[in-house]
Design an enzyme around this catalytic site. Structure first.
Site, PDB file in Angstrom:
ATOM      1  CG  ASP A  52      -2.041   0.987   1.132  1.00 46.31           C
ATOM      2  OD1 ASP A  52      -2.360   1.414   0.011  1.00 46.31           O
ATOM      3  OD2 ASP A  52      -2.602   1.352   2.189  1.00 46.31           O
ATOM      4  N   GLY A  53       0.329   2.324  -0.596  1.00 49.18           N
ATOM      5  CA  GLY A  53       0.993   3.631  -0.535  1.00 49.18           C
ATOM      6  C   GLY A  53       1.526   4.158  -1.856  1.00 49.18           C
ATOM      7  CG  ASN A  54       1.880   1.587  -5.215  1.00 45.58           C
ATOM      8  OD1 ASN A  54       2.804   1.400  -4.431  1.00 45.58           O
ATOM      9  ND2 ASN A  54       1.365   0.618  -5.952  1.00 45.58           N
ATOM     10  N   GLY A  55      -0.123   5.513  -4.337  1.00 43.86           N
ATOM     11  CA  GLY A  55      -0.775   6.775  -4.694  1.00 43.86           C
ATOM     12  C   GLY A  55      -0.144   7.941  -3.939  1.00 43.86           C
ATOM     13  NE  ARG A  56      -1.364   6.699   1.363  1.00 45.73           N
ATOM     14  CZ  ARG A  56      -1.461   5.800   2.321  1.00 45.73           C
ATOM     15  NH1 ARG A  56      -1.165   6.124   3.569  1.00 45.73           N
ATOM     16  NH2 ARG A  56      -1.834   4.579   2.040  1.00 45.73           N
ATOM     17  CD1 TRP A  57       7.234   6.602  -2.737  1.00 44.56           C
ATOM     18  CD2 TRP A  57       6.838   6.831  -4.932  1.00 44.56           C
ATOM     19  NE1 TRP A  57       8.440   6.570  -3.392  1.00 44.56           N
ATOM     20  CE2 TRP A  57       8.227   6.711  -4.736  1.00 44.56           C
ATOM     21  CE3 TRP A  57       6.340   6.977  -6.235  1.00 44.56           C
ATOM     22  CZ2 TRP A  57       9.138   6.729  -5.794  1.00 44.56           C
ATOM     23  CZ3 TRP A  57       7.244   7.011  -7.289  1.00 44.56           C
ATOM     24  CH2 TRP A  57       8.631   6.891  -7.050  1.00 44.56           C
ATOM     25  NE  ARG A 113      -4.647   6.785  -6.813  1.00 37.22           N
ATOM     26  CZ  ARG A 113      -4.432   6.642  -5.507  1.00 37.22           C
ATOM     27  NH1 ARG A 113      -4.235   7.700  -4.745  1.00 37.22           N
ATOM     28  NH2 ARG A 113      -4.449   5.452  -4.955  1.00 37.22           N
ATOM     29  CG  HIS A 133      -0.570   2.200  -9.202  1.00 32.18           C
ATOM     30  ND1 HIS A 133      -0.705   1.844  -7.878  1.00 32.18           N
ATOM     31  CD2 HIS A 133      -1.679   2.923  -9.501  1.00 32.18           C
ATOM     32  CE1 HIS A 133      -1.862   2.316  -7.412  1.00 32.18           C
ATOM     33  NE2 HIS A 133      -2.460   2.989  -8.375  1.00 32.18           N
ATOM     34  CG  LEU A 180       9.347 -17.158  -3.721  1.00 34.65           C
ATOM     35  CD1 LEU A 180       9.254 -17.182  -2.197  1.00 34.65           C
ATOM     36  CD2 LEU A 180       9.826 -15.785  -4.191  1.00 34.65           C
ATOM     37  CB  SER A 226      -7.796  -3.442   3.002  1.00 39.25           C
ATOM     38  OG  SER A 226      -7.539  -2.215   3.652  1.00 39.25           O
ATOM     39  CD  GLU A 270       2.934 -13.070  15.823  1.00 36.67           C
ATOM     40  OE1 GLU A 270       3.021 -11.897  16.232  1.00 36.67           O
ATOM     41  OE2 GLU A 270       2.422 -13.993  16.486  1.00 36.67           O
TER      42      GLU A 270
HETATM   43  C1  IPE Z   1      -5.443  -2.657  -0.122  1.00 37.69           C
HETATM   44  O1  IPE Z   1      -5.115  -1.306  -0.264  1.00 37.69           O
HETATM   45  C2  IPE Z   1      -5.423  -3.334  -1.454  1.00 37.69           C
HETATM   46  C3  IPE Z   1      -4.123  -3.469  -2.100  1.00 37.69           C
HETATM   47  C4  IPE Z   1      -2.976  -3.145  -1.585  1.00 37.69           C
HETATM   48  C5  IPE Z   1      -4.141  -4.052  -3.412  1.00 37.69           C
HETATM   49  P1  IPE Z   1      -6.233  -0.176  -0.405  1.00 37.69           P
HETATM   50  O2  IPE Z   1      -5.524   1.114  -0.540  1.00 37.69           O
HETATM   51  O3  IPE Z   1      -7.182  -0.525  -1.492  1.00 37.69           O
HETATM   52  O4  IPE Z   1      -7.017  -0.286   0.979  1.00 37.69           O
HETATM   53  P2  IPE Z   1      -7.867   0.816   1.753  1.00 37.69           P
HETATM   54  O5  IPE Z   1      -8.855   1.361   0.766  1.00 37.69           O
HETATM   55  O6  IPE Z   1      -6.923   1.865   2.223  1.00 37.69           O
HETATM   56  O7  IPE Z   1      -8.500   0.078   2.887  1.00 37.69           O
HETATM   57  C1  IPE Z   2      -1.685   0.286  -3.308  1.00 39.59           C
HETATM   58  O1  IPE Z   2      -1.425   1.655  -3.329  1.00 39.59           O
HETATM   59  C2  IPE Z   2      -1.910  -0.283  -4.666  1.00 39.59           C
HETATM   60  C3  IPE Z   2      -3.298  -0.657  -4.940  1.00 39.59           C
HETATM   61  C4  IPE Z   2      -4.292  -0.633  -4.080  1.00 39.59           C
HETATM   62  C5  IPE Z   2      -3.624  -1.112  -6.289  1.00 39.59           C
HETATM   63  P1  IPE Z   2      -2.609   2.708  -3.287  1.00 39.59           P
HETATM   64  O2  IPE Z   2      -3.008   3.024  -4.684  1.00 39.59           O
HETATM   65  O3  IPE Z   2      -3.726   2.248  -2.424  1.00 39.59           O
HETATM   66  O4  IPE Z   2      -1.877   3.968  -2.636  1.00 39.59           O
HETATM   67  P2  IPE Z   2      -2.470   4.968  -1.571  1.00 39.59           P
HETATM   68  O5  IPE Z   2      -2.973   4.161  -0.431  1.00 39.59           O
HETATM   69  O6  IPE Z   2      -3.576   5.718  -2.254  1.00 39.59           O
HETATM   70  O7  IPE Z   2      -1.329   5.837  -1.212  1.00 39.59           O
HETATM   71 MG    MG Z   3      -4.093   2.468  -0.452  1.00 39.60          MG
END
Ligand code: IPE
Ligand code: IPE
Ligand code: MG
Length: 241
Positions: free
Chosen positions: A19-24, A32, A36, A130, A195, A206
């Site tokens: 998670d966090g690609n969009g904020r990055w 966004r 990704h 793996l 999520s 864990e």
């Molecule tokens: C969870 O991240 C799904 C993936 C990493 C693919 P999201 O960004 O979709 O989750 P929420 O919306 O913050 O709960």
């Molecule tokens: C996770 O990064 C990737 C997917 C859910 C596909 P996000 O796209 O959720 O990034 P944030 O949470 O908005 O930063």
């Molecule tokens: Mg996210």
């Protein structure tokens, strides 16, 4: 890739909510999808690190059943990224000894992508170094609903006795039926939630929530989190001496 000495008491199965690609991307003033793309590049590094750490199973959350709620541009961009990623990485993964599997509902995915997924599973089917599982259009509740449908069909057809439904037989209907349960679930980006990821399977996992955004989650951080796991005490409901 060669397996290294496993870390002591290390996790055999690690699952990651990437998670966090969009904020990055946002922090860099970019769209966004730029995030990704950067996130996708990290996957190879983490895959390569697993054998060195004694991790035998790696499961990554790539797209959830809820992610369709995003804009059409982002969803289409992600689907195109998955197609490009599989095409580009297929041979590398095969040659590295990685066995790839996909979990999630394939029905809503476009045919071209599903064909690439099937082919990748097929060409890596004999690998064993793996086991990489990619959760794509995956949601735990959706998985349980689909599993229950199949189970109900087996009961209706007389193939399964309702008295035989228990903690051992039910998981056989889940997408993860060939996988062991995750020992460690990591979520990047600082959010402390699941999520809809592997709810049944991670009942006794864990959890590690790290603040780093996924595109910055590198080999060293991963190794640190995996090593920290070895210092935890898992009890599974029992009392240890
Ligand atoms: C969870 O991240 C799904 C993936 C990493 C693919 P999201 O960004 O979709 O989750 P929420 O919306 O913050 O709960
Ligand atoms: C996770 O990064 C990737 C997917 C859910 C596909 P996000 O796209 O959720 O990034 P944030 O949470 O908005 O930063
Ligand atoms: Mg996210």
């Amino acid at each position: 890739m060669k397996p290294g000495p496993p870390c002591r008491n290390g996790p055999s199965h690690v699952a990651i909510i990437m998670d966090g690609n969009g904020r990055w991307a946002q922090a860099r003033g970019r769209p966004r999808l730029y995030g990704h793309n950067a996130g996708a590049r990290r996957v190879r590094e983490i895959v390569e690190t697993c054998p060195e750490l004694g991790v035998k199973y790696l499961t990554v959350f790539a797209f959830s059943t809820e992610n369709w709620k995003r804009t059409q541009t982002e969803v289409a961009g992600l689907m195109s990224l998955f197609r490009r990623y599989i095409t580009r990485e297929a041979r590398v993964l095969r040659d590295q000894g990685v066995r790839v599997r996909f979990i999630g509902d394939r029905l809503r995915l476009d045919k071209k992508l599903v064909t690439l997924m099937d082919e990748l599973e097929e060409i890596t089917a004999n690998n064993d170094l793996l086991h990489l599982t990619v959760a794509l259009n995956y949601g735990s509740r959706d998985e349980v609903a689909r599993a229950t449908q199949r189970l109900a069909r087996d009961v209706a057809a007389g193939r399964l006795n309702p008295d035989d439904v228990n903690e051992e037989t039910l998981p056989k209907y889940l997408d993860t039926y060939v996988l062991p349960d995750p020992d460690l679930v990591i979520r990047t980006s600082g959010e402390a939630r699941i999520s809809n990821f592997l709810l049944w399977q991670s009942a006794y996992a864990e959890y590690e929530f790290v603040d780093t955004l996924w595109p910055d989650f590198n080999r060293d951080l991963f190794a640190r989190v995996v090593r920290a796991y070895g210092r935890r005490e898992r009890r599974f409901g029992a009392v240890t001496a």
